[in-house]
Enzyme design. Structure first.
Site, PDB file in Angstrom:
ATOM      1  N   GLY A 194       0.809  -1.223   0.000  1.00 56.32           N
ATOM      2  CA  GLY A 194       0.000   0.000   0.000  1.00 56.32           C
ATOM      3  C   GLY A 194       0.839   1.269   0.000  1.00 56.32           C
ATOM      4  N   ILE A 210       1.574   3.827   2.326  1.00 55.68           N
ATOM      5  CA  ILE A 210       2.606   4.082   3.348  1.00 55.68           C
ATOM      6  C   ILE A 210       3.542   2.876   3.455  1.00 55.68           C
ATOM      7  CG2 ILE A 210       3.022   4.779   5.737  1.00 55.68           C
ATOM      8  CD1 ILE A 210       0.086   5.815   5.782  1.00 55.68           C
ATOM      9  N   PHE A 237       0.565  -2.377   8.878  1.00 52.64           N
ATOM     10  CA  PHE A 237      -0.159  -1.343   8.124  1.00 52.64           C
ATOM     11  C   PHE A 237      -1.505  -1.855   7.609  1.00 52.64           C
ATOM     12  CE2 PHE A 237       4.334  -0.179   7.141  1.00 52.64           C
ATOM     13  CZ  PHE A 237       4.319   1.163   7.484  1.00 52.64           C
ATOM     14  N   SER A 287      -3.832   6.434  14.228  1.00 48.00           N
ATOM     15  CA  SER A 287      -4.225   7.643  13.503  1.00 48.00           C
ATOM     16  C   SER A 287      -4.601   8.745  14.476  1.00 48.00           C
ATOM     17  CB  SER A 287      -5.436   7.300  12.647  1.00 48.00           C
ATOM     18  OG  SER A 287      -6.039   8.457  12.150  1.00 48.00           O
ATOM     19  N   TYR A 296     -14.301   3.454  11.186  1.00 44.96           N
ATOM     20  CA  TYR A 296     -12.862   3.365  10.928  1.00 44.96           C
ATOM     21  C   TYR A 296     -12.071   3.872  12.143  1.00 44.96           C
ATOM     22  CZ  TYR A 296      -8.228   4.845   9.434  1.00 44.96           C
ATOM     23  OH  TYR A 296      -6.864   5.056   9.383  1.00 44.96           O
ATOM     24  N   LYS A 310      -9.330   1.901  14.984  1.00 45.22           N
ATOM     25  CA  LYS A 310      -7.992   2.312  15.427  1.00 45.22           C
ATOM     26  C   LYS A 310      -7.977   2.440  16.953  1.00 45.22           C
ATOM     27  CE  LYS A 310      -6.036   2.431  11.451  1.00 45.22           C
ATOM     28  NZ  LYS A 310      -5.068   1.378  11.115  1.00 45.22           N
TER      29      LYS A 310
END
Ligand code: NAD
Ligand code: UFG
Length: 337
Positions: free
Chosen positions: A9, A11, A79, A123, A148, A152
Site C-alpha cells: 500500500g 505508506i 499497516f 491515527s 474506521y 484504530k
C-alpha cells in the site's frame, strides 16, 4: 527480518524502501484489496531489492502461521487495514471485522512464534474532537465519529491490554496525522481507487485533468482563511519514523504512543496554492458545505517523537506537493497503467 503487513500500500511501500535502505530484510503480506503488487517491483527499482511477498489476508490465521514458520521474523510493522472513513460508515461490519481481526490474528501468531516487537499504524482520528491544539499523546481519545476511527481506537486498547498481560511485548502505536506526497523517484505513491476521499490526491487529480475542480469543504471555520487546517506530513518522513520505531521497539518493553506529524498546520487553500506552484497550473475550486465530522483545526505536538525516537520531519509543503506531482505525472492512472 521485518514483516510488513499491508506493505504493497501507500505508506507500506514507502516504509519498505526505508527499511531496505536501512539494511533490513523485509517480507510483505498483503491481500492487495487496496493495492497493486507492482508497487513492490517499484521498491526494487528504487532500492535494488524486492521485498519477499506473500499474498494473504492477515485475518487468515493459517496463512499467517505459515509466514511466521517460513521466515525468521524479529519484528512486525502492521499497516494492513481498510481506511476509507465514508465507506466505514456504510460497511461497519467489514471495517470492524477486517481491522480488528487482523490485529488480533497477528498478535496470536506472533505469540505462538515468540515474536515480541510490533509497530502499529494508528491515527490522529483516535483523538476526541474537543481537545485543545496541538494534540499531545495524552490528549483525550475516543468519541470517534466513524467506525474506521473506532477500529484504530479499539486496536490501541487491545495492544495496550496485551502489553499489560505480557511484559515481554514491545508495541509502538504511531498516530499518523495527514500523510501525503510520494517518493522523490516518482515510482511509488498514493493510488486511490475511485473518487479520492482525501484532499491531496483529489487536488492532484484535478491538476492532471482527471477531475474538473476541487470542492472545498467549508470556508467558514475559525481559521486564518476559513478553510480546514491539518498537519500534513511527507510520506517519506513518515516511513522513516517506522525505522526509528522498530529500533525503539527492539530496545524497550511495553506500549508507547507517538504522534507522527510535522507540528505545523496548513489550510485547504495553503495546499491548493502550494500545489499550483508545484504543477504550474491553476487548481479550479468551488466552496461547498462543511463535511460532516470535520474539525476546524488538527495538528500535532511532536515533542515526544522528537525526544524519545529522535524523529523530526524534514520535508515542507512545497516538497510534499512537488513529489506528489511527480508521481502523478509519471503515473497518471496510478499503478493501473
Ligand atoms: P493503503 O490502503 O494504501 O494500505 C493498506 C494496505 O493493507 C493495502 O495494500 C491493502 O491491500 C492491505 N490490506 C487491507 N486489509 C488487509 C488484510 N486483511 N490482509 C492483508 N492486507 C490487507 O493505506 P495506507 O494509506 O498506506 O495506510 C496504511 C495504514 O495506515 C492503514 O492501517 C491506515 O488505516 C493507517 N493510516 C493511514 C492514514 C492515511 O491518511 N493514509 C492516516 C492514519 C493512519
Ligand atoms: N477537504 C476538502 N475537499 C476535499 C477533501 C478534503 O476541502 O475534497 C478538506 C477537509 O475538509 C479537511 C482537509 O481537506 O479540512 C483534509 O481532509 P482529508 O480528508 O485529506 O483528511 P482528514 O484530516 O479529514 O482525515 C485524514 C484521514 C483519516 C485520518 C485523519 C487523521 O482521511 O483517516 O486524516 O490522521 F484519521
Amino acid at each position: 527480518m521485518i514483516l510488513v503487513t499491508g506493505g504493497a500500500g501507500f505508506i507500506g511501500s514507502h516504509a519498505c524502501v526505508e527499511l531496505i535502505n536501512a539494511g533490513y530484510d523485509v517480507v510483505v503480506v498483503d491481500n492487495l484489496v487496496n493495492s497493486h503488487e507492482k508497487s513492490l517491483d517499484r521498491v526494487r527499482q528504487i532500492t535494488g531489492k524486492r521485498p519477499e511477498f506473500v499474498k494473504a489476508d492477515v485475518c487468515d490465521e493459517k496463512a499467517m502461521d505459515a509466514v511466521f514458520s517460513k521466515y525468521d521474523i524479529d519484528s512486525v510493522i502492521h499497516f494492513a487495514g481498510l481506511k476509507a472513513v465514508g465507506e466505514s460508515v456504510q460497511k461497519p461490519l467489514e471495517y470492524f471485522s477486517n481491522n480488528l481481526d487482523a490485529s488480533m490474528v497477528l498478535c496470536k501468531v506472533m505469540r505462538k512464534h515468540g515474536v515480541h516487537n510490533l509497530v502499529f499504524s494508528s491515527s490522529a482520528t483516535v483523538y476526541s474532537g474537543d481537545n485543545e491544539m496541538p494534540l499531545t499523546e495524552s490528549s483525550k481519545t475516543g468519541n470517534c465519529t466513524n467506525p474506521y476511527g473506532w477500529t484504530k481506537y479499539m486496536s490501541e486498547q487491545i495492544f495496550k491490554a496485551l502489553c499489560v498481560a505480557d511484559p515481554d511485548l514491545s508495541i509502538v502505536l504511531l498516530r499518523y496525522f495527514n500523510p501525503v506526497g510520494a517518493h522523490e523517484s516518482g515510482l511509488i505513491g498514493e493510488d486511490p481507487q475511485g473518487i479520492p476521499n482525501n484532499l491531496m490526491p483529489y487536488v492532484s487529480q484535478v491538476a492532471i485533468g482527471r477531475r474538473d475542480h476541487l470542492t472545498v469543504f467549508g470556508d467558514d471555520y475559525d481559521t486564518t482563511d476559513g478553510t480546514g487546517v491539518r498537519d500534513y506530513i511527507h510520506v517519506v518522513d513518515l516511513a522513516k519514523a517506522h525505522v526509528l520505531a522498530i529500533q525503539y521497539a527492539s530496545g524497550h518493553k511495553g506500549c508507547e504512543v507517538f504522534n507522527i506529524g510535522t507540528g505545523k498546520g496548513s489550510s485547504v487553500l495553503d495546499i491548493v496554492h502550494a500545489y499550483e506552484k508545484a504543477c504550474g497550473k491553476k487548481i479550479p475550486y468551488v466552496v461547498g458545505p462543511r463535511r460532516a465530522g470535520d474539525l476546524a483545526t488538527v495538528y500535532a505536538d511532536t515533542q515526544k517523537a522528537n525526544k524519545v525516537l529522535g524523529f523530526k520531519a524534514q520535508y515542507d509543503l512545497e516538497r510534499m506537493c512537488a513529489d506528489s506531482w511527480r508521481w502523478q505525472t509519471m503515473n497518471p492512472n496510478g499503478f493501473g497503467d
